[in-house]
Design a protein around this motif. Structure first.
Motif, short mmCIF file in Angstrom:
data_model
loop_
_atom_site.label_atom_id
_atom_site.label_comp_id
_atom_site.label_asym_id
_atom_site.label_seq_id
_atom_site.Cartn_x
_atom_site.Cartn_y
_atom_site.Cartn_z
N PRO A 251 57.06 61.68 67.00
CA PRO A 251 58.42 61.93 66.50
C PRO A 251 59.03 60.62 66.01
O PRO A 251 58.90 59.59 66.66
CB PRO A 251 59.17 62.43 67.74
N SER A 252 59.69 60.68 64.86
CA SER A 252 60.22 59.42 64.35
C SER A 252 61.28 59.66 63.31
O SER A 252 61.37 60.73 62.71
CB SER A 252 59.09 58.60 63.71
N THR A 288 61.11 55.51 67.02
CA THR A 288 60.41 56.61 67.67
C THR A 288 60.92 56.80 69.10
O THR A 288 61.89 56.16 69.49
CB THR A 288 58.87 56.36 67.61
N ASP A 289 60.28 57.70 69.84
CA ASP A 289 60.89 58.09 71.11
C ASP A 289 60.40 57.32 72.31
O ASP A 289 61.10 57.19 73.30
CB ASP A 289 60.68 59.59 71.35
N SER A 290 59.17 56.79 72.25
CA SER A 290 58.65 56.17 73.46
C SER A 290 57.86 54.92 73.15
O SER A 290 57.40 54.71 72.03
CB SER A 290 57.73 57.15 74.19
N ASN A 293 54.46 55.51 71.75
CA ASN A 293 54.43 55.89 70.34
C ASN A 293 54.70 54.74 69.36
O ASN A 293 54.38 54.84 68.19
CB ASN A 293 55.39 57.05 70.09
N THR A 345 61.69 51.77 69.71
CA THR A 345 62.25 53.01 70.27
C THR A 345 63.75 53.03 69.98
O THR A 345 64.33 52.01 69.61
CB THR A 345 62.05 53.08 71.80
N GLU A 346 64.38 54.18 70.21
CA GLU A 346 65.84 54.30 70.03
C GLU A 346 66.58 53.27 70.88
O GLU A 346 67.50 52.60 70.42
CB GLU A 346 66.32 55.70 70.45
N GLU A 347 66.13 53.17 72.12
CA GLU A 347 66.77 52.25 73.05
C GLU A 347 66.66 50.80 72.56
O GLU A 347 67.63 50.04 72.56
CB GLU A 347 66.09 52.42 74.42
#
Ligand code: MN
Length: 741
Positions: A251-252, A288-290, A293, A345-347
């Motif tokens: 996911p990205s 991305t989410d993690s 990833n 990542t988003e964070e």
């Protein structure tokens, strides 16, 4: 990077000023309410109304009502989702400075937290950053202090600066340049250090425009051309990346971006290349989410386009000092067009954009200690270390290394990463590991080979420190270490060593003076000792010795305290022996006779105070009226004038030397460094000479860069004086020595 700017307001020509102000405020209140629905809006309104009324008679340089500025500053902070105190502070940030409102009043109306923050921002505003170096260092120190009191102070200050730069157009060219430069020197590096990528970028670009509007325009045009030309390319690539990532189940979201004007400008200037060769001008950012990833996405990218060697950077495994995390790679795209890809990542993205401010978002007014501490730790350390650094120039250069430098990543033999400023040495590395390792460092191995301690560490080096227990750091290290930690620790040790030498010297000097003045110091009256320590503001008698050793104080007044009668008696005796004036008069009958008139024994003879000749120097006598024979150095300028009566000239010679001592006045021009005086006293002590008096002052003829130390010292003869002067000259930092008399 585009910044989130408040959307333009509808046409307002028909509105009254009051309505216009109300409208701007309403927008602020609305965005605040949507960010933080639980907050009490009455509080922010109260701050707004108070500021509006206090600033009511003021306008900005552009002619706008002044209150527009605090509202805009508050808007920046609301956009960063900062808390109520922060927004109140922003609204009130100029009332103390510009409207004569007291901090007490702020405290009464808005509470202590807001008062502290407003006070901090006000203090920061008063600091003159561009001044003489030592003042600048002092200013920056004050600034760091204000900042560490509450991180929100600097957040408001940065937003204030941001809005001032956005609206700088109505100021004079000169002011724009100054504000721009100050921003690049201080504020944007601080934003960078606090991890606030977004604020930093905007500050830099605006400052760049303020300083050099022409260069800015040119770069912006070049980037714009490039953007037009490569829009299609970027879109294609972006779509292709999105598809490939989706196919792999990663996911990205993928963004195309262009490098910012100021960093393009720096790159062109530094590498002297045309804009076409800037690898990272075009970039894709994959969010991305993690963690897993991010690496998976990197694999997908490298599978598609070959990476350019040496340009893969893993800031996830090895975060930058400000906490930045991301994977960077540059790849060769279709048609030989290189571009950069950043993956995070988003964070990580949020932290890269907002840094310390990100930690405030989800906290409802609660101060988050631990994460915030990560960011301000270096500031606290710097403030502490700065107190140790007496040389302002050095403080500034250390600060610059801490704020501006690139980083190198070095490994311990066990594989632990140590992040250091560029050009750090194995000693910096050793101190980064532990102070004890630094202190005991005697050598270093890098990648298994012995290297000099000055070696500049490179990315990926595996460094190993060779230690020897009990080894002490060398003063030379200070000339090449880079980090403030290393500098500070080395200095601490050196100061401690110098101090112990000073204590030793001071004690011997004290004993010698005690003997001369006939004071017994074997048992000192404890009452007097206590009083003495109080008066000198020290804790132990050892501290008195240290001050004596550094030449800061004299022994006589201390000895007088213990035995005033005895000192008076001894001095009276000495005076008597020295007979009548002039001061340097020598009695030929005294056993320490030093001067003799050739062929005569019964003549009163004395050394002329103008040139103060000492044994070993060529001398000439002159028969005065009624005072005996005055003896001058042949080089004395008075001699020429005096000897017009040739018949009064008389040959004199030194009888014997080495028993008596003579006072000589010397003046030493020196760099203003710590520990200088201790070194002087050491030389004189080694030469068995005494300091009769000492006075140090800043040398204003040298623009305050150095100091001048005037000393009256005791010497036996010319040879001893020359030896002393040679030894003093050898002390690093001594520029010139002049004998005054
Ligand atoms: Mn302001």
């Amino acid at each position: 990077m585009e910044s989130k700017v408040t959307p333009p307001l509808p046409p307002t020509a028909q509105l009254s000023t009051e309505a216009l102000i109300e409208q701007r405020y309403a927008q602020l209140e609305q965005s605040f309410a949507s960010n933080r629905p639980k907050e009490d809006l009455a509080k922010i309104r109260a701050a707004f109304e108070f500021a509006r009324d206090r600033h009511s008679t003021q306008t900005r340089q552009s002619g706008e009502p002044y209150i527009f500025h605090p509202i805009a500053v508050a808007q920046v902070l609301v956009d960063m989702q900062m808390d109520l105190v922060c927004v109140e502070t922003a609204l009130l940030h100029d009332v103390v400075e510009d409207t004569g409102t007291s901090i007490d009043e702020i405290r009464k109306r808005f509470g202590n937290e807001v008062a502290i923050c407003v006070d901090g921002v006000t203090k920061l505003g008063k600091i003159q950053l561009y001044s003489r170096e030592e003042q600048q260092a002092e200013s920056v120190r004050k600034m760091l202090l204000a900042m560490v009191s509450d991180i929100r102070v600097i957040l408001v200050k940065l937003s204030d600066r941001l809005h001032n730069l956005r609206t700088i157009g109505s100021l004079s060219r000169e002011k724009q340049t100054r504000i721009g430069q100050e921003t690049l020197d201080i504020y944007s590096p601080i934003a960078h250090r606090l991890g606030m990528g977004k604020v930093r970028s905007e500050l830099e670009d605006l400052a760049f425009r303020a300083i050099d509007p022409d260069a800015h325009r040119e770069i912006v045009e070049q980037i714009e051309n490039k953007r037009k030309a490569s829009q299609e390319f970027l879109d294609t690539i972006r779509k292709s990346v999105e598809q490939k990532l989706a196919r792999e189940g990663i996911p990205s979201r993928v963004e195309g971006r262009l490098k910012r004007p100021y960093s393009v400008y720096l790159k062109l200037k530094k590498q002297k290349i045309p804009i076409e060769q800037v690898y990272d001008l075009l970039a894709l950012r994959i969010i991305t989410d993690s963690l897993k990833n991010t690496y998976a996405a990197l694999g997908v990218i490298h599978n598609e386009w070959p990476p350019i060697p040496g340009r893969i950077k893993d800031f996830i495994a090895m975060p930058r000092q400000n906490g930045y995390q991301s994977l960077h790679t540059s790849v060769m795209g279709p048609g030989g067009q290189a571009f950069e890809v950043q993956i995070r990542t988003e964070e990580m993205h949020r932290l890269a954009e907002e840094g310390v401010a990100a930690h405030w978002k989800y906290k409802e007014g609660r101060r988050g200690k631990s994460e915030e501490e990560q960011y301000v730790k270096w500031m606290r350390q710097l403030v502490e270390w700065q107190q140790e650094m007496r040389d302002p120039g050095e403080f500034m250069s250390t600060l610059k290394v801490d704020l501006y430098s690139d980083e190198v990543y070095v490994f311990t033999p066990k594989g632990k990463v140590v992040v250091l400023p560029r050009d750090s040495t194995p000693i910096d590395f050793a101190y980064a590991i532990h102070s004890d390792v630094g202190n005991a460092c005697v050598g270093a191995k890098v990648n298994n080979r012995i290297v000099p301690l000055k070696y500049a560490l490179r990315n990926g080096d595996v460094a190993e420190v060779l230690t020897q227990p009990g080894h002490m750091p060398s003063k030379d290290w200070l000339s090449f270490v880079k980090t403030s930690k290393a500098k500070n620790k080395i200095k601490q040790i050196i100061n401690a060593t110098e101090r112990s030498k000073a204590i030793e010297i001071g004690e011997k000097y004290f004993e010698k003076e005690a003997r001369r003045l006939g004071v017994s110091i074997s048992k000192l009256d404890p009452e007097i000792v206590k009083q003495l320590l109080d008066d000198y503001g020290v804790v132990k008698f050892e501290d008195i010795y240290a001050q004596l050793g550094y030449g800061k104080i004299e022994a006589r007044p201390i000895l007088v305290r213990f035995s005033p009668e005895r000192v008076a008696l001894e001095e009276a005796k000495a005076q008597e022996q020295a007979a009548t004036p002039p001061v340097n008069l020598l009695d030929k009958d005294a056993k320490n006779i030093a001067l003799r008139v050739k062929g005569l024994n019964d003549v009163l003879i004395y050394r002329a105070p103008c040139c103060n000749p000492i044994p070993g120097e060529a001398i000439v006598g002159y028969i005065t009226r009624g005072k005996g024979v005055s003896v001058h150095s042949v080089s004395c300028t008075n001699v020429q004038n005096l000897l017009y009566e040739v018949e009064r000239k008389i040959d004199v010679e030194w009888a014997k030397a080495g028993v008596e001592s003579f006072d000589v006045q010397i003046s030493i021009a020196t760099d203003d460094r710590p520990g200088m005086l201790a070194q002087f006293t050491q030389v004189l002590f080694a030469e068995n000479s005494n300091i009769r008096s000492l006075e140090a002052r800043g040398d204003f003829e040298r623009d305050g860069e150095g100091a001048v130390v005037d000393m009256k010292i005791e010497v036996r003869d010319k040879r001893q004086l020359e030896k002393i002067i040679t030894a003093l000259r050898r002390i690093p930092g001594v520029r010139d020595i002049e004998r005054k008399s």
